[in-house]
Design an enzyme around this catalytic site. Structure first.
Site, PDB file in Angstrom:
ATOM      1  CG  ASP A 198     -21.624   5.021 -74.445  1.00  0.00           C
ATOM      2  OD1 ASP A 198     -21.068   4.719 -73.363  1.00  0.00           O
ATOM      3  OD2 ASP A 198     -21.471   6.126 -74.976  1.00  0.00           O
ATOM      4  CG  HIS A 199     -18.520   0.388 -71.195  1.00  0.00           C
ATOM      5  ND1 HIS A 199     -17.642   0.980 -72.049  1.00  0.00           N
ATOM      6  CD2 HIS A 199     -17.979   0.524 -69.971  1.00  0.00           C
ATOM      7  CE1 HIS A 199     -16.616   1.450 -71.365  1.00  0.00           C
ATOM      8  NE2 HIS A 199     -16.793   1.195 -70.097  1.00  0.00           N
ATOM      9  CE  LYS A 203     -18.485   2.785 -66.709  1.00  0.00           C
ATOM     10  NZ  LYS A 203     -17.497   1.906 -66.138  1.00  0.00           N
ATOM     11  CG  HIS A 261     -17.589   6.240 -72.680  1.00  0.00           C
ATOM     12  ND1 HIS A 261     -18.430   5.325 -73.242  1.00  0.00           N
ATOM     13  CD2 HIS A 261     -16.363   5.643 -72.652  1.00  0.00           C
ATOM     14  CE1 HIS A 261     -17.752   4.224 -73.534  1.00  0.00           C
ATOM     15  NE2 HIS A 261     -16.505   4.399 -73.199  1.00  0.00           N
TER      16      HIS A 261
END
Ligand code: BG6
Length: 506
Positions: A198-199, A203, A261
């Site tokens: 889950d990019h 972050k 996200h």
């Protein structure tokens, strides 16, 4: 985050993986070109890759052999690199890039992949250390997993070293398919070797939510229903669906980003303090929040789905969703979703979490806004506080990464007039270090074997349990229209207005 037993000094030392191979399935696709290949280049440029490192790309051969792959990889790396371009770094890295053309249902192609890996391992002194990155449609997962099993490529005992698999979201299509997929992956890989991407968790600004909450004493006392009126989580994109028509039309906004996200952001905002930043402890706290999420009693009133019409975004004409290439003219897929969620526990009882996501909105912005209750008593002339809104803490995930605190302040002059002002922390100004791109961080974590920033099977399954009833209630309904370049359908503003609130103009 990370292993708490490492000292602060240890943590600042660059972490360099052991010699290893990264196999990318779907290497010619969008994600690989835009994110993965540039991430590998940036890692090489920062000196974070081990000497014996190879990338093997696997994809259909439609566009040719090694030569073509080389130019594709070069163009992708140069376009997407975040660190300065250095031809010598690329040249060295290029000799470590290999391409095996093939299709997922062809045994011979996978035998060729196995031979290529054997050969590269021998030449580069890599034991069995291999990460397999699934940058492919979920429907292809079973085929590839079976092939890895058949060829022994996933077999730890056979080769020694480690074997890891990286699975891109969406992980499944609903709860049932996520469970089957987890079983399927676990049949071939050890559960602790599965990295679900889950990019958003890669972050910096998302990781900072934990620092903001748990490294400071200022916010935690007011982080609850006594002081918080509501929370708004927004993920707006100015772009449309790009070249992903088939995937997007079958998924829609809720499955594409709300399930992953945005629920992860909500979990980080809502969770209790973990006993440590050990991956299992953090996940356990997130999971409790995901389990406590409630949907509105009447989904038709507490949620809105929308679809963009033609319009104008940033001065350019934008086609409507139904005019996009390869979208059926009668598609009912949503490109906007908003829902009022709750968290059923003592900390958050009664606090609405309004979550919205949309494509073709006026601009790209992802933020979390904590809106505090108004002061219980205002000893001012009502006219002097007309311009005073809710105190707000806004975590700007992107762009303009940072945190803004909004509160009332006296306007200079003889009157006691109070107006909202903002105190602004911007990453770009406060730190000289630049943040690595999310994929750069996550690819490195996979190669090192740090699972902190990867959701586990239980989180993914639980998130589907939130989305499934929403999808069921939406089935067969027609999304509300909104013009490209608008902040979603009017029904979404009305949903908040019914509760005496309004979306923050992000
Ligand atoms: C992806 C979604 O996960 O995130 C895309 O599939 C979306 O639809 C993208 O555009 C946005 O990522 P970011 O990092 O630009 O916010």
């Amino acid at each position: 985050m990370g292993n708490p037993l490492r000292t602060a000094q240890d943590r600042r030392l660059p972490r360099i993986p052991e010699p290893c191979a990264l196999v990318i399935f779907g290497v010619t696709g969008d994600l690989s070109r835009k994110k993965l290949i540039p991430a590998v280049y940036d890692l090489a440029n920062r000196g974070l890759l081990p000497p014996g490192f190879v990338v093997v790309g696997f994809a259909r051969a439609d566009w040719g052999g090694e030569g073509d792959f080389e130019s594709l990889a070069y163009a992708a790396a140069k376009k997407g690199a975040r660190t300065p371009w250095r031809e010598d770094v690329w040249q060295r890295l290029n000799s470590q890039f290999h391409f095996v053309p093939g299709s997922f249902d062809d045994d011979g192609d996978f035998d060729k992949l196995a031979e290529t890996l054997d050969d590269l391992r021998e030449r580069n002194g890599i034991t069995g250390n291999t990460a397999f990155y699934f940058s492919i449609p979920p429907a292809a997962f079973p085929l590839v997993l079976n092939q890895l099993n058949r060829t022994g490529l996933a077999d730890n005992a056979k080769l020694g070293g480690w074997r890891r698999v990286v699975v891109e979201k969406p992980f499944g299509h609903d709860y049932a398919s996520a469970v089957s997929l987890n079983e399927l992956v676990d049949d071939v890989f050890n559960p602790q070797d599965v990295y679900r991407i889950d990019h958003y968790l890669g972050k910096e600004t998302v990781q900072n939510i934990l620092a903001l909450r748990f490294a400071n004493s200022l916010f935690e006392p007011v982080w609850n229903s006594k002081y918080v009126d509501s929370v708004q989580i927004t993920m707006a994109e100015d772009v449309g669906i790009g070249t992903r028509a088939a995937f997007y039309d079958a998924s829609g906004a809720a499955r594409d980003v709300l399930q992953n996200h945005l629920l992860q952001l909500l979990a980080l905002v809502g969770m209790e303090e973990p006993t440590s930043f050990d991956p299992q402890e953090v996940r356990a706290e997130k999971l409790k929040v995901l389990k406590a999420i409630s949907l509105p009693a009447d989904i038709s009133k507490g949620s809105v789905r929308g679809q963009y019409l033609p319009g104008w975004v940033a001065g350019e004409r934008a086609p409507g969703y139904l005019e996009e290439a390869n979208i059926p003219p009668d598609s009912k897929t949503e490109t906007y979703a908003a829902v009022r969620l709750g968290i059923q526990n003592r900390r958050w009882a009664g606090v609405p979490f309004y979550v919205r996501v949309g494509k073709r909105m006026p601009r790209r912005v992802t933020e979390i806004a904590i809106l505090f209750k108004q002061a219980p008593h205002l000893p001012f002339d009502p006219a002097d506080v007309e311009m005073l809104g809710h105190n707000q803490l806004v975590i700007r995930v992107q762009p303009d990464e940072g945190v803004v605190l909004k509160f009332g302040s006296k306007v200079p002059g003889t009157a006691m007039e109070v107006r909202d002002i903002a105190m602004d922390f911007q990453y770009g100004e406060a730190f000289t270090e630049s943040s690595p791109e999310a994929y750069e961080r996550l690819v490195l974590d996979v190669l090192i074997g740090d699972r902190t920033l990867f959701p586990d099977a239980a989180e993914v399954e639980q998130s589907w349990r939130v989305i499934d009833p929403l999808e069921a209630a939406w089935a067969g309904t027609t999304p509300e229209p909104y013009r490209s370049g608008e902040w979603g359908p009017r029904a979404s503003d009305e949903m908040l207005a019914r509760e005496g609130r309004a979306w923050r103009r992000a």
